[in-house]
Design a protein around this motif. Sequence first.
Motif, PDB file in Angstrom:
ATOM      1  N   GLY A 160       2.157   5.093   7.867  1.00  5.17           N
ATOM      2  CA  GLY A 160       1.540   3.877   7.351  1.00  5.17           C
ATOM      3  C   GLY A 160       1.557   2.747   8.348  1.00  5.17           C
ATOM      4  N   ASN A 161       0.668   1.794   8.144  1.00  5.31           N
ATOM      5  CA  ASN A 161       0.617   0.601   8.967  1.00  5.31           C
ATOM      6  C   ASN A 161       0.019  -0.515   8.125  1.00  5.31           C
ATOM      7  OD1 ASN A 161      -0.047  -1.345  11.172  1.00  5.31           O
ATOM      8  ND2 ASN A 161       0.541   0.371  12.469  1.00  5.31           N
ATOM      9  N   THR A 162       0.549  -1.720   8.271  1.00  2.00           N
ATOM     10  CA  THR A 162       0.060  -2.851   7.470  1.00  2.00           C
ATOM     11  C   THR A 162      -1.022  -3.635   8.196  1.00  2.00           C
ATOM     12  OG1 THR A 162       1.656  -4.437   8.358  1.00  2.00           O
ATOM     13  CG2 THR A 162       2.356  -3.118   6.467  1.00  2.00           C
ATOM     14  N   GLY A 163      -1.256  -3.348   9.481  1.00  2.00           N
ATOM     15  CA  GLY A 163      -2.078  -4.219  10.291  1.00  2.00           C
ATOM     16  C   GLY A 163      -1.258  -5.442  10.697  1.00  2.00           C
ATOM     17  N   THR A 164      -1.831  -6.298  11.526  1.00  5.37           N
ATOM     18  CA  THR A 164      -1.110  -7.491  11.971  1.00  5.37           C
ATOM     19  C   THR A 164      -0.692  -8.327  10.769  1.00  5.37           C
ATOM     20  OG1 THR A 164      -2.386  -7.550  14.024  1.00  5.37           O
ATOM     21  CG2 THR A 164      -1.208  -9.554  13.396  1.00  5.37           C
ATOM     22  N   GLN A 165       0.573  -8.636  10.717  1.00  2.26           N
ATOM     23  CA  GLN A 165       1.090  -9.353   9.556  1.00  2.26           C
ATOM     24  C   GLN A 165       0.909 -10.860   9.709  1.00  2.26           C
ATOM     25  OE1 GLN A 165       5.023  -8.062   8.437  1.00  2.26           O
ATOM     26  NE2 GLN A 165       4.362  -5.957   8.138  1.00  2.26           N
ATOM     27  N   MET A 166       1.097 -11.553   8.611  1.00  5.40           N
ATOM     28  CA  MET A 166       1.045 -13.014   8.628  1.00  5.40           C
ATOM     29  C   MET A 166       2.370 -13.559   9.155  1.00  5.40           C
ATOM     30  SD  MET A 166      -2.003 -13.880   7.557  1.00  5.40           S
ATOM     31  CE  MET A 166      -2.028 -15.521   6.869  1.00  5.40           C
ATOM     32  N   GLY A 167       2.354 -14.817   9.560  1.00  5.56           N
ATOM     33  CA  GLY A 167       3.537 -15.427  10.160  1.00  5.56           C
ATOM     34  C   GLY A 167       4.504 -16.042   9.175  1.00  5.56           C
ATOM     35  N   GLY A 168       4.218 -15.920   7.889  1.00  4.00           N
ATOM     36  CA  GLY A 168       5.185 -16.344   6.894  1.00  4.00           C
ATOM     37  C   GLY A 168       4.865 -17.666   6.208  1.00  4.00           C
ATOM     38  N   ALA A 280      -2.436  11.581   7.337  1.00  2.00           N
ATOM     39  CA  ALA A 280      -3.382  11.101   6.326  1.00  2.00           C
ATOM     40  C   ALA A 280      -2.868   9.838   5.657  1.00  2.00           C
ATOM     41  CB  ALA A 280      -3.630  12.203   5.286  1.00  2.00           C
ATOM     42  N   VAL A 281      -1.592   9.817   5.323  1.00  6.36           N
ATOM     43  CA  VAL A 281      -0.988   8.632   4.709  1.00  6.36           C
ATOM     44  C   VAL A 281      -1.029   7.461   5.683  1.00  6.36           C
ATOM     45  CG1 VAL A 281       1.170   7.647   3.838  1.00  6.36           C
ATOM     46  CG2 VAL A 281       0.486   9.954   3.145  1.00  6.36           C
ATOM     47  N   ASP A 282      -0.737   7.739   6.939  1.00  8.67           N
ATOM     48  CA  ASP A 282      -0.738   6.704   7.967  1.00  8.67           C
ATOM     49  C   ASP A 282      -2.083   5.998   8.021  1.00  8.67           C
ATOM     50  OD1 ASP A 282       0.293   5.235  10.140  1.00  8.67           O
ATOM     51  OD2 ASP A 282      -0.475   6.681  11.593  1.00  8.67           O
ATOM     52  N   SER A 283      -3.154   6.766   8.040  1.00 17.74           N
ATOM     53  CA  SER A 283      -4.495   6.201   8.098  1.00 17.74           C
ATOM     54  C   SER A 283      -4.867   5.482   6.810  1.00 17.74           C
ATOM     55  CB  SER A 283      -5.505   7.320   8.389  1.00 17.74           C
ATOM     56  OG  SER A 283      -6.831   6.842   8.324  1.00 17.74           O
ATOM     57  N   ASN A 284      -4.503   6.068   5.683  1.00 17.28           N
ATOM     58  CA  ASN A 284      -4.942   5.541   4.397  1.00 17.28           C
ATOM     59  C   ASN A 284      -4.263   4.220   4.044  1.00 17.28           C
ATOM     60  OD1 ASN A 284      -6.685   5.878   2.228  1.00 17.28           O
ATOM     61  ND2 ASN A 284      -5.106   6.787   0.937  1.00 17.28           N
ATOM     62  N   MET A 285      -2.998   4.053   4.433  1.00 18.67           N
ATOM     63  CA  MET A 285      -2.314   2.803   4.108  1.00 18.67           C
ATOM     64  C   MET A 285      -2.991   1.618   4.787  1.00 18.67           C
ATOM     65  SD  MET A 285       1.638   1.553   4.683  1.00 18.67           S
ATOM     66  CE  MET A 285       2.371   2.831   3.661  1.00 18.67           C
ATOM     67  N   LEU A 286      -3.346   1.765   6.041  1.00 23.24           N
ATOM     68  CA  LEU A 286      -4.024   0.680   6.742  1.00 23.24           C
ATOM     69  C   LEU A 286      -5.360   0.367   6.084  1.00 23.24           C
ATOM     70  CD1 LEU A 286      -4.086  -1.310   9.108  1.00 23.24           C
ATOM     71  CD2 LEU A 286      -5.138   0.496  10.493  1.00 23.24           C
ATOM     72  N   ALA A 287      -6.078   1.397   5.668  1.00 22.04           N
ATOM     73  CA  ALA A 287      -7.360   1.183   4.997  1.00 22.04           C
ATOM     74  C   ALA A 287      -7.175   0.407   3.699  1.00 22.04           C
ATOM     75  CB  ALA A 287      -8.034   2.529   4.723  1.00 22.04           C
ATOM     76  N   LYS A 288      -6.108   0.703   2.976  1.00 20.00           N
ATOM     77  CA  LYS A 288      -5.841  -0.014   1.725  1.00 20.00           C
ATOM     78  C   LYS A 288      -5.553  -1.486   1.982  1.00 20.00           C
ATOM     79  CE  LYS A 288      -4.027   3.914  -0.922  1.00 20.00           C
ATOM     80  NZ  LYS A 288      -2.821   4.511  -1.549  1.00 20.00           N
ATOM     81  N   TYR A 289      -4.717  -1.765   2.966  1.00 25.27           N
ATOM     82  CA  TYR A 289      -4.421  -3.163   3.285  1.00 25.27           C
ATOM     83  C   TYR A 289      -5.668  -3.900   3.765  1.00 25.27           C
ATOM     84  CZ  TYR A 289       0.644  -3.145   2.683  1.00 25.27           C
ATOM     85  OH  TYR A 289       1.911  -3.108   2.148  1.00 25.27           O
ATOM     86  N   ASP A 290      -6.479  -3.225   4.585  1.00 23.01           N
ATOM     87  CA  ASP A 290      -7.694  -3.864   5.075  1.00 23.01           C
ATOM     88  C   ASP A 290      -8.663  -4.172   3.939  1.00 23.01           C
ATOM     89  OD1 ASP A 290      -6.857  -3.904   7.691  1.00 23.01           O
ATOM     90  OD2 ASP A 290      -7.971  -2.112   8.299  1.00 23.01           O
ATOM     91  N   MET A 291      -8.609  -3.380   2.884  1.00 20.80           N
ATOM     92  CA  MET A 291      -9.467  -3.625   1.733  1.00 20.80           C
ATOM     93  C   MET A 291      -8.903  -4.705   0.812  1.00 20.80           C
ATOM     94  SD  MET A 291      -9.961  -2.909  -1.772  1.00 20.80           S
ATOM     95  CE  MET A 291      -9.065  -1.423  -2.216  1.00 20.80           C
TER      96      MET A 291
END
Length: 379
Positions: A160-168, A280-291
């Motif tokens: 999984g990956n969240t993409g670049t996170q916010m700074g808080g 598959a999970v790795d790719s899908n988690m990023l897609a979910k966050y991007d959505m």
Amino acid sequence: MTDSKKFDRRSFMARATVGGAAAAAGTALAAPAIAQDMPNINWRLASSFPISLDTIYGGATELSQRLQEATDGRFRIQVFSAGEIVPGLDAINAATDGTVECAHSVGYYNWGKDPAFACGADLPFTFSARSKNAYNYQGGGIENYNEFLEKYNLISFPGGNTGTQMGGWYRKEINSLSDIQGLKIRIAGLAGRVLEKMGAVPQQLAGGDIYPSLERGTIDAAEWVGPYDDAKLGFHKVAPYYYYPGFWEGGPTVSFFFNKGKWDELPDVYKSLLKTCCQAVDSNMLAKYDMKNPTALKELVGEGAQLRSFNEEILTAAYQASNEVYAELSAQNESFKTQYEAMLAFRDDWYLYQQTAEYTFDTFMMIQQRNGVLAQSEG
């Protein structure tokens, strides 16, 4: 053509039906025989995340479901949320010592045990999600990390990956380096050490303790993940200033950690399936966050969150502080040094290339969005 040689459709159909049924029966008999060669395995997985954070916690349940479907239910992984078996920050250790067979966590949670754990997750000012993905799967990142993990009886694959996170979230605006001096901020691991060099006072708090600490003023700021997850915890109600980017997590990899002894016992077909399902999970988690993140951010702003970007002075100081930390850790820890140096050459080429097609295209499209034309239909 004589009658005896005429095509007997009825006889042919009868023979074809019998033959087809026999073939089908043979196929039906063969499938269970193949399945019977696959052992029944039941594992337990300790997650570092609560069920309420469905996207990041959901990576573990998705792995379990995919694996169960691929093996006709013969390989099952039961998922336990943070605190059900061990505290969330101890999930990786539970996989190491065999309390559970696997964990779903972020390597930097274990950075206090060994700073090299953080390299498999994220280091400030290294990769975006896309470049981390390229480094992991094509640049030797997975192999480099697993070479280090052998000493802890683990093998790991991205999950999984969240993409670049916010700074808080901040109770006051951060306009200069002086505003960081003495700032009590909830931030974990290696990033806390970087901010400490800049004068902040990092605090290690569990997710459930962040909101009341912000509300009471026990802490001045807190970083978590990004709009979708942050909205669930309601930080904007007690700390209105929402900063970006989270330079300490440009492309944080969430990982599956497997007990190496248990992994080695698996048949090769199960190992292959596990790696495939993890990817598959790795790719899908990023897609979910991007959505989910764009909608969540608009909702947060609608409820009063005030977006702010860290200025160049702060980002430059943080970049310099990060490099100081890396130099110190590299001098102390050979495993950290080996992984970090492997990242550097890859990072340099990545950001050289990104200045061409990708950057130019994205920048142009962002300008169109700001001009308000992307949502307009033609005609």
